[in-house]
Scaffold this active site. Structure first.
Site, short mmCIF file in Angstrom:
data_model
loop_
_atom_site.label_atom_id
_atom_site.label_comp_id
_atom_site.label_asym_id
_atom_site.label_seq_id
_atom_site.Cartn_x
_atom_site.Cartn_y
_atom_site.Cartn_z
N CYS A 217 0.84 -1.21 0.00
CA CYS A 217 0.00 0.00 0.00
C CYS A 217 0.87 1.25 0.00
O CYS A 217 0.54 2.25 -0.62
CB CYS A 217 -0.90 0.03 1.23
SG CYS A 217 -2.24 -1.17 1.16
N CYS A 359 17.46 -9.41 -17.74
CA CYS A 359 16.14 -9.30 -18.39
C CYS A 359 15.76 -7.83 -18.32
O CYS A 359 16.62 -6.96 -18.25
CB CYS A 359 15.12 -10.21 -17.70
SG CYS A 359 14.78 -9.76 -16.00
#
Lengths: 401, 85
Positions: A217, A359
């Site tokens: 959050c 990546c």
């Protein structure tokens, strides 16, 4: 063990096991409601599904709430108001100003206080007929089983994956059902795990995502009312379990999207191969808190270090584990083997060579390094932050996509 | 269902946010299984490749796995765990 509420006497005791909520060693001792309690709970007692006996059952029930934050607020407030006789709260946090938009258990004057002190005061005012116990601690593998003992239901109001897996494991190992809820921005998930015959959290999500993959959050933001909506759904499931009424969310995952105002329900089954609640479980005790959360790091190389090594002509072998389409978007060279093909193409790589895997962001490549390590590639390292870090720190010409 | 009806992919939480899509239509002729759909989506949306191991797919509102077959008109929901509380 027989559990009674504070001040209980044996007069008028009745024994009524609940269909879902009673671990085998814990039975409910029901006590008659006092006149003030009858007045207070009158509108709820009017419901034939509750009645005097249901209210007495709530009064004799014990619920452990882990976390006194966004979900913990509606959980604690509504369970206390509904007359759940004993509520235990676990939290180790203090009230911060940034909590208040979604945690109405605490007020502005409570900023800087322990959340438990604030919660205790509020709950005592809300309902003096119940007892509340507070535990100022993190819920850990050391204290989990002790904290859970003697409770009928555990309600998971935590804010991180580590504790969620721990709550689930403790629930299954102790036989106490786990009413689960979690939120993200405008969405919530609710289910009941660890009930007899039903799935557990691990059946749904076998392993936690690595740190950083799913924002908290604090990182992702959350609409203030969202944990209120989701936490009251969670409190409703707790009450249903305690009362033994309705159809609990056992074997179903409820998905709520506040923006579209949609509720979806997906059916989930207990996984016979689940390492925790499956037919041949391999987990028979709580797992070390950090180890099972994938926190153990893979060896890493920073983009700065890789850049230096390339400049000094001592560059390691570079392996790109992205998809071919991504190569068109950006690349820093190396051999392309998509992560999904890696295990079948290991023979193309040299086990003795120093290997740096990359990546887009470093997530897939970390998985690739673990896979390579498992197959004897002792010198495999992950490019920390991936192409994104390369673009930000080394070469802005490499596009971030 | 007509043979031309697409597979309707519904995205939740992090995947919805990161792809900017709540729904993606795939040609049912191109994706015969959940795994094939995830591979196809991962090529267009790298975040789906990143998350693949942690995605819980559901076909027509029932929990599925990568081997689950897809047919024209199916709904594939991609659910990921969220941790907030």
């Amino acid at each position: 063990m027989t559990c009674t509420t504070a001040g209980a006497t044996s007069d008028g005791d009745r024994f009524l096991p609940s269909p879902y909520a009673s671990p085998s060693n814990h039975s409910l001792t029901l006590l008659p409601l006092s006149d003030p309690e009858k007045r207070r709970y009158g509108r709820q007692v009017l419901l034939p599904e509750v009645g005097i006996e249901g209210q007495e059952r709530l009064q004799a029930s014990r619920v452990l709430i882990v976390g006194a934050g966004g979900l913990g607020s509606p959980l604690a407030l509504y369970l206390a108001a509904a007359g759940v006789g004993h509520i235990s709260l676990v939290d180790d946090d203090v009230v911060d100003e940034s909590n208040l938009h979604r945690q109405p258990l605490h007020g502005t004057a409570d900023v800087g206080r322990s959340k438990l002190d604030s919660a205790l005061e509020r709950l005592k005012d809300l309902n003096p007929h119940i007892s509340v116990t507070t535990h100022a601690a993190r819920f850990t593998s050391e204290n989990a089983m002790g904290l859970l003992q003697g409770h009928d239901v555990i309600a998971d109001g935590t804010d991180n994956f580590q504790t969620r897996y721990l709550v689930n494991d403790a629930s299954v190992l102790s036989g106490v059902p786990n009413v689960h809820a979690s939120v993200f921005r405008f969405e919530g998930q609710v289910s009941v795990f660890g009930a007899p015959g039903g799935p557990c959290y691990r059946c749904l999500y076998p392993e936690p995502p690595p740190p950083g993959l799913v924002p908290s959050c604090a990182e992702g933001g959350v609409l203030g009312v969202l944990p209120g909506t989701v936490g009251t759904l969670q409190a409703t499931e707790v009450l249903k379990l305690l009362l033994g009424i309705g159809t609990p969310l056992i074997g179903r995952l409820l998905l709520y999207d506040a923006l579209s105002a949609n509720f979806d329900t997906v059916s989930i089954q207990r996984d016979p191969g689940c390492p925790l609640c499956g037919d041949q479980p391999s987990i028979d005790k709580l797992i070390d808190y950090d180890a099972f959360c994938g926190l153990e790091a893979v060896p890493e190389m920073t983009v700065v270090e890789l850049n230096d090594r390339q400049a000094r002509d001592t560059a390691p072998y570079l392996l790109d584990v992205r998809e071919p389409e991504e190569l068109q978007l950006a690349s820093i060279g190396g051999t392309l083997i998509p992560l999904g093909e890696l295990s079948s193409r290991l023979h193309e790589l040299n086990r003795d060579e120093e290997l740096v895997v990359y990546c887009r962001t470093g997530v897939r490549s970390a998985q690739a390094v673990r896979l390579l390590q498992d197959h004897g590639f002792g010198r495999a390292q992950n490019l920390k932050g991936g192409l994104r870090a390369w673009s930000l720190e080394i070469d802005p010409e490499i596009p971030i996509y | 269902m007509s043979a031309s009806e697409p597979v309707r992919v519904r995205l939740f939480s992090v995947l919805k946010e990161r792809t900017g899509q709540s729904e993606i239509l795939l040609d049912a002729g191109d994706v015969d299984s959940v795994g094939a759909a995830l591979s196809a989506l991962g090529r267009t949306y790298p975040v789906i490749a990143d998350y693949r191991r942690w995605i819980r797919p559901a076909v027509n509102r029932a929990y599925a796995d990568e081997d689950t077959l897809l047919k024209s008109g199916d709904e594939l929901a991609l659910i990921t765990p969220v941790s907030g509380g």
